[in-house]
Motif scaffolding. Structure first.
Motif, PDB file in Angstrom:
ATOM      1  N   ARG A  21      57.824  19.637  53.602  1.00 48.46           N
ATOM      2  CA  ARG A  21      59.031  18.833  53.376  1.00 48.46           C
ATOM      3  C   ARG A  21      59.363  18.820  51.882  1.00 48.46           C
ATOM      4  N   THR A  22      58.340  18.597  51.055  1.00 51.86           N
ATOM      5  CA  THR A  22      58.548  18.582  49.609  1.00 51.86           C
ATOM      6  C   THR A  22      59.061  19.931  49.124  1.00 51.86           C
ATOM      7  N   LYS A  23      58.492  21.010  49.651  1.00 54.68           N
ATOM      8  CA  LYS A  23      58.925  22.357  49.271  1.00 54.68           C
ATOM      9  C   LYS A  23      60.400  22.558  49.605  1.00 54.68           C
ATOM     10  N   MET A  24      60.811  22.127  50.804  1.00 59.50           N
ATOM     11  CA  MET A  24      62.205  22.285  51.213  1.00 59.50           C
ATOM     12  C   MET A  24      63.146  21.491  50.298  1.00 59.50           C
ATOM     13  N   LEU A  25      62.754  20.282  49.962  1.00 59.51           N
ATOM     14  CA  LEU A  25      63.593  19.456  49.099  1.00 59.51           C
ATOM     15  C   LEU A  25      63.680  20.055  47.702  1.00 59.51           C
ATOM     16  N   ASP A  26      62.588  20.650  47.222  1.00 59.61           N
ATOM     17  CA  ASP A  26      62.615  21.311  45.911  1.00 59.61           C
ATOM     18  C   ASP A  26      63.570  22.508  45.927  1.00 59.61           C
ATOM     19  N   SER A  29      67.155  21.307  45.918  1.00 57.11           N
ATOM     20  CA  SER A  29      67.605  20.731  44.648  1.00 57.11           C
ATOM     21  C   SER A  29      68.155  21.789  43.697  1.00 57.11           C
ATOM     22  N   GLY A  30      67.780  23.037  43.919  1.00 56.58           N
ATOM     23  CA  GLY A  30      68.270  24.112  43.064  1.00 56.58           C
ATOM     24  C   GLY A  30      69.447  24.874  43.649  1.00 56.58           C
ATOM     25  N   LEU A  31      69.993  24.405  44.767  1.00 51.16           N
ATOM     26  CA  LEU A  31      71.092  25.101  45.434  1.00 51.16           C
ATOM     27  C   LEU A  31      72.367  24.272  45.395  1.00 51.16           C
ATOM     28  N   ASP A  32      73.488  24.949  45.500  1.00 51.38           N
ATOM     29  CA  ASP A  32      74.773  24.269  45.615  1.00 51.38           C
ATOM     30  C   ASP A  32      75.227  24.282  47.078  1.00 51.38           C
ATOM     31  N   ASN A  33      76.037  23.294  47.437  1.00 53.19           N
ATOM     32  CA  ASN A  33      76.671  23.260  48.756  1.00 53.19           C
ATOM     33  C   ASN A  33      75.656  23.295  49.892  1.00 53.19           C
ATOM     34  N   VAL A  34      74.595  22.511  49.745  1.00 56.30           N
ATOM     35  CA  VAL A  34      73.597  22.401  50.807  1.00 56.30           C
ATOM     36  C   VAL A  34      74.138  21.511  51.921  1.00 56.30           C
ATOM     37  N   ILE A  35      73.938  21.941  53.165  1.00 55.03           N
ATOM     38  CA  ILE A  35      74.263  21.111  54.327  1.00 55.03           C
ATOM     39  C   ILE A  35      72.943  20.612  54.905  1.00 55.03           C
ATOM     40  N   ALA A  36      72.706  19.323  54.763  1.00 48.89           N
ATOM     41  CA  ALA A  36      71.431  18.743  55.193  1.00 48.89           C
ATOM     42  C   ALA A  36      71.520  18.307  56.645  1.00 48.89           C
ATOM     43  N   LEU A  37      70.795  18.995  57.499  1.00 54.14           N
ATOM     44  CA  LEU A  37      70.694  18.631  58.913  1.00 54.14           C
ATOM     45  C   LEU A  37      69.233  18.393  59.264  1.00 54.14           C
ATOM     46  N   GLY A  38      68.500  17.812  58.311  1.00 54.85           N
ATOM     47  CA  GLY A  38      67.072  17.592  58.503  1.00 54.85           C
ATOM     48  C   GLY A  38      66.714  16.134  58.686  1.00 54.85           C
ATOM     49  N   ARG A  39      67.127  15.291  57.779  1.00 52.94           N
ATOM     50  CA  ARG A  39      66.681  13.895  57.790  1.00 52.94           C
ATOM     51  C   ARG A  39      67.298  13.093  58.933  1.00 52.94           C
ATOM     52  N   GLY A  40      66.633  11.988  59.281  1.00 52.22           N
ATOM     53  CA  GLY A  40      67.120  11.113  60.339  1.00 52.22           C
ATOM     54  C   GLY A  40      67.872   9.914  59.804  1.00 52.22           C
ATOM     55  N   ASP A  41      68.674  10.129  58.767  1.00 57.80           N
ATOM     56  CA  ASP A  41      69.410   9.047  58.113  1.00 57.80           C
ATOM     57  C   ASP A  41      70.890   9.185  58.441  1.00 57.80           C
TER      58      ASP A  41
END
Length: 394
Positions: A21-26, A29-41
């Motif tokens: 999870r930490t690796k994915m978030l890292d 953090s270095g990418l633009d225009n990320v679409i987050a479909l991971g978290r349950g928030d």
């Protein structure tokens, strides 16, 4: 060289798979225009009347401790809601308000699990349960569910794992990460099984409000003989988009609640006072905004099921919550490399089944917690990623 503190860490602290999870978030953090479909928030904001209630509480100088079990009006409102929504019959002295359901989970394990006890847990699963069981000296025992059943529980799979060390079964319906709703007839069989083998039940119902047409939720503690052996967990994070407010609760017989009051006080004294006032407004105020969000979730779910099928991916049809547990074995990749490469190459973030207790998984969890046009864009990227990788393999 490891630190002295790490060398002397108690063996109850078990390393869970948080590194990926930490690796994915890292990476993200270095990418633009990320679409987050991971978290349950939830992507929706907390409704305005709930926020206003919190502001009013602050202006009214509600800045101090409450009792460890929570504000009496909130506990009563929880009872009223449990009765109206699910037919559950609890009194205010059978409720403990906690800092999210996370704290309820830990409190349950502290109160019930002894060294060597086995705790059966619906799987794939929210692995906070594993951590809590480990911390209390117990042994988590996964109860597998399967795509062919849309990941609903099978009573035979539960019973074959019951031993003389089994302390309890954790039943999560609707489930995270699969969205599975275990049907009422199976819930009744689980109740019979619990009585037959004299085991306790934690009924985690945090997603119980998020049920799609064709599915029905049945609360275990409504069944004969089950209230005295069941702890019902629920909260505000998912239904009311209140993840950061940290308000959950457990409902259980009054004498057990009384026994856990001092341990609950030890954990955090009380749930944030202002958040409790907000939670009271959530239950007693208008519900129309949340009903609109549920309709949006349903539309997103319907789109994703069709789009995933068109992309050649299968899944267990989710009966509730806001996740779709997707089988990516047709791509020729396992879940971890699929998720990492998808993120690096397309900016779409999803999580592998490995993070939900399934090592070397063929599944990913997609959270449909973005507006529909964003989800549609994500699916276009996913489809392009799959096509490109199939060509590369060929």
């Amino acid at each position: 060289m490891t630190s002295l503190l790490l060398q002397r860490t108690a063996p109850r602290i078990v390393e869970e798979d948080g590194s990926f999870r930490t690796k994915m978030l890292d990476i993200a953090s270095g990418l633009d225009n990320v679409i987050a479909l991971g978290r349950g928030d939830p992507d929706f904001h907390t409704p305005a009347h709930i926020v206003e209630a919190a502001k009013a509480a602050l202006d009214d100088n509600q800045h101090h401790y409450t009792g460890p079990t929570g504000l009496p009006p909130l506990r009563q409102a929880i009872c009223d809601n449990l009765k109206a929504e699910y037919g559950l019959d609890y009194n205010a002295d059978e409720i403990i308000v906690t800092a999210g359901v996370q704290e309820s989970i830990m409190l349950c394990m502290l109160g019930l699990v002894q060294e060597g006890d086995e705790v059966l847990i619906t799987s794939p699963r929210f692995t906070t349960y594993d951590t809590a069981v480990h911390l209390c000296g117990g042994v988590p025992v996964p109860v597998p569910t399967f795509q062919k059943d849309d990941f609903a529980l099978d009573v035979d799979e539960i019973e074959k794992r019951i031993t003389d060390k089994t302390r309890m079964f954790v039943m999560v319906s609707p489930n995270n990460p699969t969205g599975a709703v275990t049907p009422p007839d199976v819930i009744r069989k689980i109740a019979d099984l619990a009585i037959k083998h004299d085991i306790l039940i934690i009924a985690d119902e945090i997603y119980a409000k998020l049920i799609y047409p064709g599915h029905k939720h049945l609360s275990l503690a409504t069944l004969p003989g089950m209230k005295e052996r069941t702890i019902t967990l629920n909260g505000f994070s998912k239904t009311y988009a209140m993840t950061g407010w940290r308000v959950g609760y457990m409902a259980a017989p009054a004498d057990f609640v009384e026994k856990l009051t001092e341990p609950r006080h030890t954990l955090s004294i009380n749930t944030c006072t202002v958040s409790q006032h907000a939670a009271l407004a959530a239950l007693t105020g208008p519900q129309d905004e949340m009903e609109a969000t549920f309709r949006d979730y349903a539309a997103r779910r319907d789109y994703l099921m069709e789009a995933l099928s068109a992309a050649g991916l299968s899944y267990g049809a989710p009966g509730g919550a806001f996740y779709i547990y997707t089988n990516i074995s047709s791509t020729g990749m396992k879940a971890k490399p699929f998720c990492e490469n998808l993120l690096r190459e397309t900016g779409v973030m999803v999580f592998p089944g490995d993070m939900f207790g399934e090592p070397d998984s063929d599944f990913i969890r997609i959270s449909y917690l973005q507006p529909l046009p964003v989800i549609q864009e994500a699916m276009q990227r996913i489809q392009g990623f799959i096509t490109a990788n199939k060509k590369a393999i060929a």
